[in-house]
Design an enzyme around this catalytic site. Structure first.
Site, PDB file in Angstrom:
ATOM      1  N   GLN A 155      -4.658  -4.127  -1.994  1.00 30.50           N
ATOM      2  CA  GLN A 155      -4.116  -3.262  -3.055  1.00 30.50           C
ATOM      3  C   GLN A 155      -3.928  -4.014  -4.370  1.00 30.50           C
ATOM      4  OE1 GLN A 155      -3.494   0.038  -2.819  1.00 30.50           O
ATOM      5  NE2 GLN A 155      -3.843   0.261  -0.625  1.00 30.50           N
TER       6      GLN A 155
ATOM      7  N   CYS B 286      -3.328   5.262   7.405  1.00 31.89           N
ATOM      8  CA  CYS B 286      -3.598   4.754   8.751  1.00 31.89           C
ATOM      9  C   CYS B 286      -2.497   5.126   9.718  1.00 31.89           C
ATOM     10  CB  CYS B 286      -3.734   3.240   8.729  1.00 31.89           C
ATOM     11  SG  CYS B 286      -4.631   2.660   7.319  1.00 31.89           S
TER      12      CYS B 286
ATOM     13  N   ASN C 116       0.795  -1.220   0.000  1.00 35.13           N
ATOM     14  CA  ASN C 116       0.000   0.000   0.000  1.00 35.13           C
ATOM     15  C   ASN C 116       0.832   1.276   0.000  1.00 35.13           C
ATOM     16  OD1 ASN C 116       0.392  -1.287   2.687  1.00 35.13           O
ATOM     17  ND2 ASN C 116      -0.298   0.693   3.413  1.00 35.13           N
TER      18      ASN C 116
HETATM   19  C1  LIG Z   1      -6.692  -0.217   2.910  1.00 33.66           C
HETATM   20  C2  LIG Z   1      -5.968  -1.442   3.309  1.00 33.66           C
HETATM   21  C3  LIG Z   1      -6.405  -2.230   4.369  1.00 33.66           C
HETATM   22  C4  LIG Z   1      -7.619  -1.866   5.201  1.00 33.66           C
HETATM   23  O1  LIG Z   1      -8.780  -2.013   4.455  1.00 33.66           O
HETATM   24  P1  LIG Z   1     -10.175  -1.413   5.019  1.00 33.66           P
HETATM   25  O2  LIG Z   1     -11.181  -1.962   4.065  1.00 33.66           O
HETATM   26  O3  LIG Z   1     -10.025   0.059   4.944  1.00 33.66           O
HETATM   27  O4  LIG Z   1     -10.341  -1.921   6.386  1.00 33.66           O
HETATM   28  C5  LIG Z   1      -5.693  -3.363   4.684  1.00 33.66           C
HETATM   29  N1  LIG Z   1      -4.608  -3.703   3.995  1.00 33.66           N
HETATM   30  C6  LIG Z   1      -4.146  -2.975   2.967  1.00 33.66           C
HETATM   31  C7  LIG Z   1      -2.935  -3.423   2.228  1.00 33.66           C
HETATM   32  C8  LIG Z   1      -4.807  -1.820   2.590  1.00 33.66           C
HETATM   33  O5  LIG Z   1      -4.338  -1.094   1.591  1.00 33.66           O
END
Ligand SMILES: *Cc1c(COP(=O)(O)O)cnc(C)c1O
Length: 389
Positions: free
Chosen positions: A181, A328, A153
């Protein structure tokens, strides 16, 4: 051209208008509960959910009954890791993952450590990739689960999940990938990668927020997975709670569009990404790309711009919606733990920028973004009077 130009598609993506269109009837006219078995409202909701399940399954080469709907990839990761760990007590207590995983995996592992599970974080190379020999050496008879994300990500690198899967299958270790991703962006096949568990998220693929899925391989005997919540036993007992029908319909529509358009879209976005990279590299010195160049998402660019504070850079780039890293964790002022794991010193990590292109970006926008980034970096470097040109 509308400003700010959105170039933060690893954080979230806009809902595709076609997805919204598909969802709308399920808020009002078709509001039924798919668990209602005695009338048309329930039947229609169930039909829509099962259609969406097929589209999600098709995107990753799974069977519809292997898809469990969740609230997103965070929940899917929690269910995959905690569900496996709790169901495997007595058989083994060792989990293998990477220090560069998403917090939804790392924090879950941390929680499991406090419950007595042992977690190994295998180091990654400077290119962000896992060395398979290290994985080989880390597996023990106690190992119950390997969790390695498919596409990153922040730095966009693609881990060798087919090779990891083969190794895990040989050693009878369960394999989970966080594909939030990767799914819908690059081809991913649960059979080819010998996957037992795979997480994906609606809002990373032009679907709605708050909905996702966990692929749970249909094995015999069935994969033991302890649910996170108890309730009505929905979703094969793995995820109780009334289904988020409009969200699930949106996730299904988003997956269907990705299945149809992923190939063309990835070629187009890779060309735009390369155009952006080349024009920045041509006009600015002392810029490096983080993460493997070969094994990489087509729409990701991650740059270190020497001598530039990325926070200051973002402040001076109000026409662009960009970030320095994961949404995050970027609220915290520390440098990215991901870049640190690649061996970048703090000053370089602090000079790094993540660019995530997406479905609705145009060539005009990308050219404008390149100009603005070059201009802003040049100005900041001149201000700091450091020896950069
Ligand atoms: C965005 C993301 C998450 C979290 O996903 P949500 O649906 O927002 O809970 C987890 N892992 C990766 C690699 C992400 O990019």
């Amino acid at each position: 051209m509308n400003v700010p130009i959105y170039l933060d598609h690893h954080a979230t993506t806009p809902v595709d208008p076609r997805v919204l269109e598909a969802m709308l009837p399920y808020f009002t006219r078709e509001f039924g509960n798919p668990a209602s078995r005695t009338h048309r409202f329930g039947w229609e909701a169930e039909r829509a959910v099962e259609k969406a399940r097929r589209h999600v399954a098709d995107l990753i080469g799974a069977q519809p009954q292997e898809i469990v709907f969740t609230s997103g990839a965070t929940e899917s990761n929690n269910l995959a890791l905690k569900g496996t760990a709790w169901a495997s007590r007595g058989r083994g207590n060792h989990i293998v993952t990477l220090p560069t995983e998403h917090k939804a995996v790392l924090d879950t592992c941390h929680r499991l450590e406090s419950e007595g599970f042992r977690v190994t974080h295998l180091p990654v190379g400077q290119d962000g990739l896992l060395d398979l020999d290290r994985l080989h050496a880390a597996l023990t008879p106690e190992t119950i689960l390997v969790s390695v994300m498919a596409a990153h990500n922040e730095i966009g690198v693609l881990q060798p999940i087919a090779e990891i899967g083969r190794l895990c299958r040989e050693r009878c270790v369960r394999f989970h990938t966080d594909a939030a991703q990767a799914a819908g962006k690059i081809p991913i096949d649960v059979q080819a990668a010998s996957l037992d568990l795979l997480s994906l998220s609606g809002h990373k693929i032009y679907g709605p927020k708050g909905v996702g899925a966990l692929y749970v391989r249909d094995a015999s005997p069935p994969l033991a997975l302890t649910p996170l919540a108890d309730g009505g036993g929905h979703e094969r007992g793995f995820r109780s709670g009334t289904l988020n029908v409009p969200g699930i319909v949106g996730l299904g529509a988003a997956c269907e569009i990705c299945s149809q358009e992923m190939r063309e879209e990835s070629v187009r976005l890779a060309a735009l990404r390369n155009r952006l990279r080349d024009s920045i590299l041509m006009k600015l010195g002392e810029v490096s790309v983080n993460g493997s160049l070969e094994r990489r998402l087509p729409h990701n660019l991650h740059l270190t711009l020497a001598g530039v504070d990325a926070q200051a850079l973002l402040m001076s780039l109000s026409e662009l919606a960009l970030s320095t890293g994961s949404a995050c964790t970027s609220a915290r002022p520390e440098p990215s733990y991901v870049l640190k794991a690649l061996g970048l010193p703090d000053d370089q990590a602090d000079a790094s920028l993540r660019i995530g292109l997406g479905r609705f970006n145009t060539e005009e926008e990308i050219d404008y973004a390149a100009e603005r980034i070059v201009e802003a970096v040049t100005n900041l470097r001149a201000l700091s009077a450091a020896p950069f040109r």
